[in-house]
Design an enzyme around this catalytic site. Sequence first.
Site, PDB file in Angstrom:
ATOM      1  N   HIS A 212       0.765  -1.216  -0.006  1.00  0.00           N
ATOM      2  CA  HIS A 212       0.015   0.052   0.011  1.00  0.00           C
ATOM      3  C   HIS A 212       0.802   1.282   0.182  1.00  0.00           C
ATOM      4  O   HIS A 212       0.404   2.595  -0.053  1.00  0.00           O
ATOM      5  CB  HIS A 212      -0.962  -0.132   1.245  1.00  0.00           C
ATOM      6  CG  HIS A 212      -1.984   0.888   1.169  1.00  0.00           C
ATOM      7  ND1 HIS A 212      -2.224   1.957   2.283  1.00  0.00           N
ATOM      8  CD2 HIS A 212      -3.037   1.055   0.447  1.00  0.00           C
ATOM      9  CE1 HIS A 212      -3.230   2.577   1.903  1.00  0.00           C
ATOM     10  NE2 HIS A 212      -3.725   2.113   1.002  1.00  0.00           N
TER      11      HIS A 212
ATOM     12  N   LYS B 262       3.470   4.194  -0.859  1.00  0.00           N
ATOM     13  CA  LYS B 262       3.672   5.255  -2.237  1.00  0.00           C
ATOM     14  C   LYS B 262       5.063   5.906  -1.765  1.00  0.00           C
ATOM     15  O   LYS B 262       4.937   6.709  -1.275  1.00  0.00           O
ATOM     16  CB  LYS B 262       2.465   6.285  -2.313  1.00  0.00           C
ATOM     17  CG  LYS B 262       0.884   5.687  -2.400  1.00  0.00           C
ATOM     18  CD  LYS B 262       0.391   5.764  -0.958  1.00  0.00           C
ATOM     19  CE  LYS B 262      -1.138   5.056  -0.479  1.00  0.00           C
ATOM     20  NZ  LYS B 262      -1.341   3.848  -1.253  1.00  0.00           N
TER      21      LYS B 262
ATOM     22  N   ASP C  93      17.596   9.011  -7.987  1.00  0.00           N
ATOM     23  CA  ASP C  93      18.847   9.138  -8.183  1.00  0.00           C
ATOM     24  C   ASP C  93      19.609   8.823  -6.928  1.00  0.00           C
ATOM     25  O   ASP C  93      20.574   9.053  -6.563  1.00  0.00           O
ATOM     26  CB  ASP C  93      19.533  10.768  -8.394  1.00  0.00           C
ATOM     27  CG  ASP C  93      19.083  10.767  -9.996  1.00  0.00           C
ATOM     28  OD1 ASP C  93      19.092   9.914 -10.692  1.00  0.00           O
ATOM     29  OD2 ASP C  93      19.390  12.036 -10.179  1.00  0.00           O
TER      30      ASP C  93
ATOM     31  N   HIS D  52      -7.975  12.091   1.551  1.00  0.00           N
ATOM     32  CA  HIS D  52      -7.231  10.768   1.903  1.00  0.00           C
ATOM     33  C   HIS D  52      -5.943  10.866   2.554  1.00  0.00           C
ATOM     34  O   HIS D  52      -5.015   9.852   2.665  1.00  0.00           O
ATOM     35  CB  HIS D  52      -6.916  10.307   0.152  1.00  0.00           C
ATOM     36  CG  HIS D  52      -6.275   8.833   0.149  1.00  0.00           C
ATOM     37  ND1 HIS D  52      -5.214   8.674  -0.473  1.00  0.00           N
ATOM     38  CD2 HIS D  52      -6.973   7.625   0.319  1.00  0.00           C
ATOM     39  CE1 HIS D  52      -4.872   7.356  -0.435  1.00  0.00           C
ATOM     40  NE2 HIS D  52      -5.796   6.753   0.000  1.00  0.00           N
TER      41      HIS D  52
ATOM     42  N   LYS E  76      -2.899  11.168   5.258  1.00  0.00           N
ATOM     43  CA  LYS E  76      -2.596  10.433   6.474  1.00  0.00           C
ATOM     44  C   LYS E  76      -1.352  11.020   7.122  1.00  0.00           C
ATOM     45  O   LYS E  76      -0.207  10.632   6.848  1.00  0.00           O
ATOM     46  CB  LYS E  76      -2.335   8.979   6.169  1.00  0.00           C
ATOM     47  CG  LYS E  76      -3.504   8.212   5.356  1.00  0.00           C
ATOM     48  CD  LYS E  76      -2.837   7.187   4.357  1.00  0.00           C
ATOM     49  CE  LYS E  76      -3.926   6.767   3.225  1.00  0.00           C
ATOM     50  NZ  LYS E  76      -5.263   6.779   3.733  1.00  0.00           N
TER      51      LYS E  76
ATOM     52  N   ASP F 101       3.374  19.249  18.705  1.00  0.00           N
ATOM     53  CA  ASP F 101       4.064  20.370  19.024  1.00  0.00           C
ATOM     54  C   ASP F 101       5.525  19.955  19.047  1.00  0.00           C
ATOM     55  O   ASP F 101       6.444  20.794  19.031  1.00  0.00           O
ATOM     56  CB  ASP F 101       3.888  20.893  20.410  1.00  0.00           C
ATOM     57  CG  ASP F 101       3.748  19.874  21.500  1.00  0.00           C
ATOM     58  OD1 ASP F 101       3.068  18.849  21.282  1.00  0.00           O
ATOM     59  OD2 ASP F 101       4.568  20.037  22.582  1.00  0.00           O
TER      60      ASP F 101
HETATM   61  C1  LIG Z   1      -8.524   2.380   3.159  1.00  0.00           C
HETATM   62  O1  LIG Z   1      -9.586   2.846   3.493  1.00  0.00           O
HETATM   63  C2  LIG Z   1     -10.679   3.071   2.820  1.00  0.00           C
HETATM   64  C3  LIG Z   1     -11.968   3.427   3.189  1.00  0.00           C
HETATM   65  O2  LIG Z   1     -12.343   2.475   4.305  1.00  0.00           O
HETATM   66  C4  LIG Z   1     -10.616   1.970   1.634  1.00  0.00           C
HETATM   67  O3  LIG Z   1     -11.700   2.220   0.562  1.00  0.00           O
HETATM   68  C5  LIG Z   1      -9.586   1.572   1.290  1.00  0.00           C
HETATM   69  O4  LIG Z   1      -9.723   0.574   0.486  1.00  0.00           O
HETATM   70  C6  LIG Z   1      -8.607   1.328   2.359  1.00  0.00           C
HETATM   71  N1  LIG Z   1      -7.451   1.122   1.717  1.00  0.00           N
HETATM   72  C7  LIG Z   1      -7.160  -0.268   1.090  1.00  0.00           C
HETATM   73  C8  LIG Z   1      -5.956  -0.507   0.290  1.00  0.00           C
HETATM   74  O5  LIG Z   1      -7.581  -1.370   1.632  1.00  0.00           O
END
Ligand SMILES: *[C@@H]1O[C@H](CO)[C@@H](O)[C@H](O)[C@H]1NC(C)=O
Length: 443
Positions: free
Chosen positions: A151, A153, A158, A367, A369, A374
Amino acid sequence: MLSYLNILSFPLTSLLVEILSELKLEKREPRSLSRVHLVESVPVGLYESSPPPRRSIADSWLRLLQRANSSVDIAAFYFTLRASDTDLGGSADAQGREVFQQLKQLHARGVKLQIAVNSPQKSIRDTGELAAAGAEVREVDLQVVTGGIVHTKLWVVDQKHLYVGSANMDWRSLTEVKEVGVSVEDCSCLAQDAFRIFGVYWSLGGVNHTSLPPYWPARLSALSSSQNPLRLKLNGVPARAYLSSSPPQISARGRADDLSSILSVIDDAHNFIYISVMDYLPLSQYTQPVRFWPAIDSALRAAACTRGVHVRLLVSCWEHSPGSMFTFLRSLLVLSSPPLSCHISVNVFTVPSTAEQKKIPYARVNHAKYMVTDRALYIGTSNWSENYFTQTAGVGLVVNQTGSAVGPGQQTLQSQAEDLFLRDWSSPYSSPLSVDDQHPCAQ
Ligand SMILES: *[C@@H]1O[C@H](CO)[C@@H](O)[C@H](O)[C@H]1NC(C)=O
Ligand SMILES: *[C@@H]1O[C@H](CO)[C@@H](O)[C@H](O)[C@H]1NC(C)=O
Ligand SMILES: *[C@@H]1O[C@H](CO)[C@@H](O)[C@H](O)[C@H]1NC(C)=O
Ligand SMILES: *[C@@H]1O[C@H](CO)[C@@H](O)[C@H](O)[C@H]1NC(C)=O
């Protein structure tokens, strides 16, 4: 010419201050060139009257590709940089297409492109075309080894520059989804460390693994950790930084695990913890039977109720929001009532859509995260629920500039992230969740 123009658009006094402080630094230690940018994707139509001044993720990717001289290494969940006919893309995918074209031209420029992508891929249109243009693509099937997916990214260019953040290699992540990331330029030690995390995926993708190797080679060992953060200067401000990864099963020697780094940032906060996540669930989501998973939830309760830290959670509302998320969040909110009166508040962020935009699948949502306190900034790629930390591959970057001298005209990354969070928190798109709000996300 370009830098000349930049100088012209700069207020003269702050320019002078910057030059003077650089000169002063020069005397003590060599000038550090590492630049860091907090970057974001702002969906079309959002903040229309006050466009954010921050660099966009699309521009940061294009800039990294422009600078690439020898190698580009990308770890990704999937690739759909170009809209398909059913996506209602129109010209909305122009930025994704531009990134795709630049990726495609790398080989001809003598730049080696390596892609580690989750397996199985739903669509091989992009990766297939990139492979035909000279890229090396490896599919990584984590299902058989950890039960999860890739999952992540992450970009390494370089072995000198990197990008990490919430945006997928998806045209929608550039213009239809709200995303936050960090791009770091001219920072070899951090980029080499990121390359080692990429190296784990690369080696897993190289063969048909049905189990993990008994040990990871030393060339993949972590170069940074919470105990031994890299000491850098980012935009001239001293920083301690490290990368963490999940799940622990695929961590090479010395690698901090992602959950531990989140918990340590929460535990270290003195005054405030601001969290922006799409999903917050103290549950295992993808394992049966579903079980309670209080690791992060307990840490937040302790911070708010025993240490008096102000906790703010900004979560997302869209048609895929899990209903149980709001029940758990209301259980946190209850703690803010007397006599406890812990400082916990929860807001729900909704990205407005036109009728046409509503038809774009899996878009129009916050989306991002990340968490800023502080004391530190954590930027990650994972939803906040159990499986993302125990089975699914993700990465996090912790930047700590607490106690660093900040010169005039300089800003720490954490204070930039604080500004970004507060902009969203107090925007018209954000509304407080209340304890008796049963359907905060009914649209
Ligand atoms: C992360 O959460 C979202 C919302 O529940 C969901 O749609 C998404 O699929 C999730 N990501 C994965 C890779 O499961
Ligand atoms: C770019 O790569 C070439 C050879 O691959 C090298 O000679 C040159 O010094 C590199 N330039 C930079 C700016 O790194
Ligand atoms: C891996 O396994 C798949 C399915 O069993 C097979 O199609 C593929 O050729 C294998 N790849 C390698 C590198 O052995
Ligand atoms: C940030 O750095 C300070 C000073 O070195 C340290 O005490 C603190 O534990 C660090 N915080 C985090 C979250 O790494």
